[in-house]
Motif scaffolding. Structure first.
Motif, mmCIF file in Angstrom:
data_model
loop_
_atom_site.group_PDB
_atom_site.id
_atom_site.type_symbol
_atom_site.label_atom_id
_atom_site.label_comp_id
_atom_site.label_asym_id
_atom_site.label_seq_id
_atom_site.Cartn_x
_atom_site.Cartn_y
_atom_site.Cartn_z
ATOM 1 N N PRO A 27 0.819 -1.214 0.000
ATOM 2 C CA PRO A 27 0.000 0.000 0.000
ATOM 3 C C PRO A 27 0.857 1.270 0.000
ATOM 4 N N GLU A 28 2.014 1.244 0.642
ATOM 5 C CA GLU A 28 2.897 2.403 0.647
ATOM 6 C C GLU A 28 3.423 2.708 -0.755
ATOM 7 N N ASP A 29 3.750 1.658 -1.524
ATOM 8 C CA ASP A 29 4.197 1.863 -2.906
ATOM 9 C C ASP A 29 3.112 2.550 -3.733
ATOM 10 N N VAL A 30 1.872 2.129 -3.539
ATOM 11 C CA VAL A 30 0.766 2.714 -4.299
ATOM 12 C C VAL A 30 0.560 4.170 -3.893
ATOM 13 N N ARG A 31 0.629 4.463 -2.588
ATOM 14 C CA ARG A 31 0.492 5.855 -2.138
ATOM 15 C C ARG A 31 1.588 6.734 -2.735
ATOM 16 N N LEU A 32 2.817 6.240 -2.729
ATOM 17 C CA LEU A 32 3.920 7.018 -3.296
ATOM 18 C C LEU A 32 3.763 7.192 -4.803
ATOM 19 N N ALA A 33 3.242 6.178 -5.477
ATOM 20 C CA ALA A 33 3.040 6.275 -6.926
ATOM 21 C C ALA A 33 1.980 7.326 -7.259
ATOM 22 N N VAL A 34 0.915 7.392 -6.466
ATOM 23 C CA VAL A 34 -0.111 8.411 -6.684
ATOM 24 C C VAL A 34 0.511 9.795 -6.516
ATOM 25 N N ARG A 35 1.305 9.971 -5.470
ATOM 26 C CA ARG A 35 1.960 11.265 -5.266
ATOM 27 C C ARG A 35 2.906 11.591 -6.419
ATOM 28 N N ALA A 36 3.617 10.574 -6.919
ATOM 29 C CA ALA A 36 4.581 10.810 -8.006
ATOM 30 C C ALA A 36 3.881 11.275 -9.273
ATOM 31 N N VAL A 37 2.779 10.639 -9.654
ATOM 32 C CA VAL A 37 2.127 11.035 -10.911
ATOM 33 C C VAL A 37 1.402 12.367 -10.777
ATOM 34 N N VAL A 38 0.922 12.692 -9.586
ATOM 35 C CA VAL A 38 0.201 13.956 -9.410
ATOM 36 C C VAL A 38 1.171 15.126 -9.295
ATOM 37 N N VAL A 39 2.240 14.963 -8.538
ATOM 38 C CA VAL A 39 3.187 16.064 -8.330
ATOM 39 C C VAL A 39 4.058 16.277 -9.561
ATOM 40 N N HIS A 40 4.414 15.224 -10.258
ATOM 41 C CA HIS A 40 5.305 15.317 -11.415
ATOM 42 C C HIS A 40 4.494 15.327 -12.714
ATOM 43 N N THR A 41 3.556 16.253 -12.826
ATOM 44 C CA THR A 41 2.746 16.364 -14.045
ATOM 45 C C THR A 41 3.412 17.309 -15.035
ATOM 46 N N ALA A 42 2.847 17.374 -16.221
ATOM 47 C CA ALA A 42 3.421 18.196 -17.291
ATOM 48 C C ALA A 42 3.047 19.659 -17.108
ATOM 49 N N GLU A 43 3.966 20.507 -17.489
ATOM 50 C CA GLU A 43 3.736 21.940 -17.527
ATOM 51 C C GLU A 43 4.266 22.428 -18.875
ATOM 52 N N GLU A 44 3.441 23.157 -19.606
ATOM 53 C CA GLU A 44 3.837 23.608 -20.947
ATOM 54 C C GLU A 44 4.839 24.750 -20.879
ATOM 55 N N TRP A 45 5.906 24.615 -21.642
ATOM 56 C CA TRP A 45 6.932 25.632 -21.794
ATOM 57 C C TRP A 45 7.176 25.815 -23.287
ATOM 58 N N PRO A 46 7.802 26.924 -23.689
ATOM 59 C CA PRO A 46 8.076 27.113 -25.119
ATOM 60 C C PRO A 46 8.926 25.989 -25.706
ATOM 61 N N SER A 47 9.785 25.390 -24.898
ATOM 62 C CA SER A 47 10.623 24.293 -25.395
ATOM 63 C C SER A 47 9.894 22.955 -25.404
ATOM 64 N N GLY A 48 8.677 22.904 -24.883
ATOM 65 C CA GLY A 48 7.911 21.659 -24.822
ATOM 66 C C GLY A 48 7.499 21.367 -23.394
ATOM 67 N N PRO A 49 6.784 20.267 -23.178
ATOM 68 C CA PRO A 49 6.322 19.961 -21.819
ATOM 69 C C PRO A 49 7.489 19.566 -20.909
ATOM 70 N N LEU A 50 7.479 20.155 -19.706
ATOM 71 C CA LEU A 50 8.473 19.829 -18.687
ATOM 72 C C LEU A 50 7.756 19.394 -17.425
ATOM 73 N N CYS A 51 8.453 18.639 -16.591
ATOM 74 C CA CYS A 51 7.904 18.219 -15.306
ATOM 75 C C CYS A 51 7.704 19.451 -14.439
ATOM 76 N N ARG A 52 6.542 19.562 -13.870
ATOM 77 C CA ARG A 52 6.225 20.723 -13.042
ATOM 78 C C ARG A 52 7.072 20.766 -11.784
ATOM 79 N N ASN A 53 7.523 19.621 -11.294
ATOM 80 C CA ASN A 53 8.253 19.584 -10.037
ATOM 81 C C ASN A 53 9.758 19.753 -10.209
ATOM 82 N N ASP A 54 10.371 19.062 -11.154
ATOM 83 C CA ASP A 54 11.830 19.112 -11.238
ATOM 84 C C ASP A 54 12.371 19.687 -12.548
ATOM 85 N N GLY A 55 11.517 20.075 -13.472
ATOM 86 C CA GLY A 55 11.956 20.725 -14.699
ATOM 87 C C GLY A 55 12.572 19.803 -15.734
ATOM 88 N N ALA A 56 12.544 18.499 -15.509
ATOM 89 C CA ALA A 56 13.065 17.541 -16.492
ATOM 90 C C ALA A 56 12.062 17.407 -17.628
#
Length: 155
Positions: A26-55
């Motif tokens: 259950p802890e793995d699933v909780r962490l996975a939910v947090r990972a996909v929600v926090v690390h979503t796409a954010e549009e930039w002129p260079s293309g979509p980047l991770c909202r959390n870490d900029g990758a």
């Protein structure tokens, strides 16, 4: 970049993919939910980047979270709905089945026909006891529903 494609990010090439644990907890699933929600796409002129870490999107943690949730039994539509929901603390039942959480194997009595549960969990009654059915309005004041907590956006 699609979720299944090889990343061109230098850190991804050095570190590789985050492994999915063999027996999911259950802890793995909780962490996975947090990972996909926090690390979503954010549009930039260079293309979509991770909202959390900029990758480049999807980043390592977003891909890991999707793989864990897919392994857990969620399909792409359900994972996308979690992301749109935006709450990294959403509860995903464990173990997950297509129709909802797996039935508990505790030997509790099944609900009897004619006595709906109205969203409450079934309770084991003593043998021969009649279930209590309460009227819709009990005459007591009912507090308005609390608003859902607003979690700060990751930046």
């Amino acid at each position: 970049m699609r979720v299944g494609e090889q990343s061109t990010d230098p850190i991804d090439q050095v570190l590789g993919e985050v492994p999915v644990p063999a027996p999911l907890t259950p802890e793995d699933v909780r962490l996975a939910v947090r990972a996909v929600v926090v690390h979503t796409a954010e549009e930039w002129p260079s293309g979509p980047l991770c909202r959390n870490d900029g990758a480049t999107y999807p980043c390592r943690l977003h891909r890991w979270g999707r793989r864990v949730l897919t392994e857990h039994g969620l399909n792409e539509r359900q994972i996308d709905a979690l992301i749109r929901h935006g709450n990294p603390f959403v509860h995903v039942p464990f173990p997950f089945t297509v129709t909802g959480p797996a039935p508990a194997r505790t030997g509790t009595a099944a609900p009897r026909p004619g006595y709906p549960l109205h969203g409450q969990a079934a309770r084991a009654a003593a043998p021969g006891a009649r279930p209590v059915v309460r009227p819709a309005s009990s005459g007591r004041p009912v507090a308005p529903p609390a608003t859902a907590p607003r979690w700060p956006r990751a930046s």
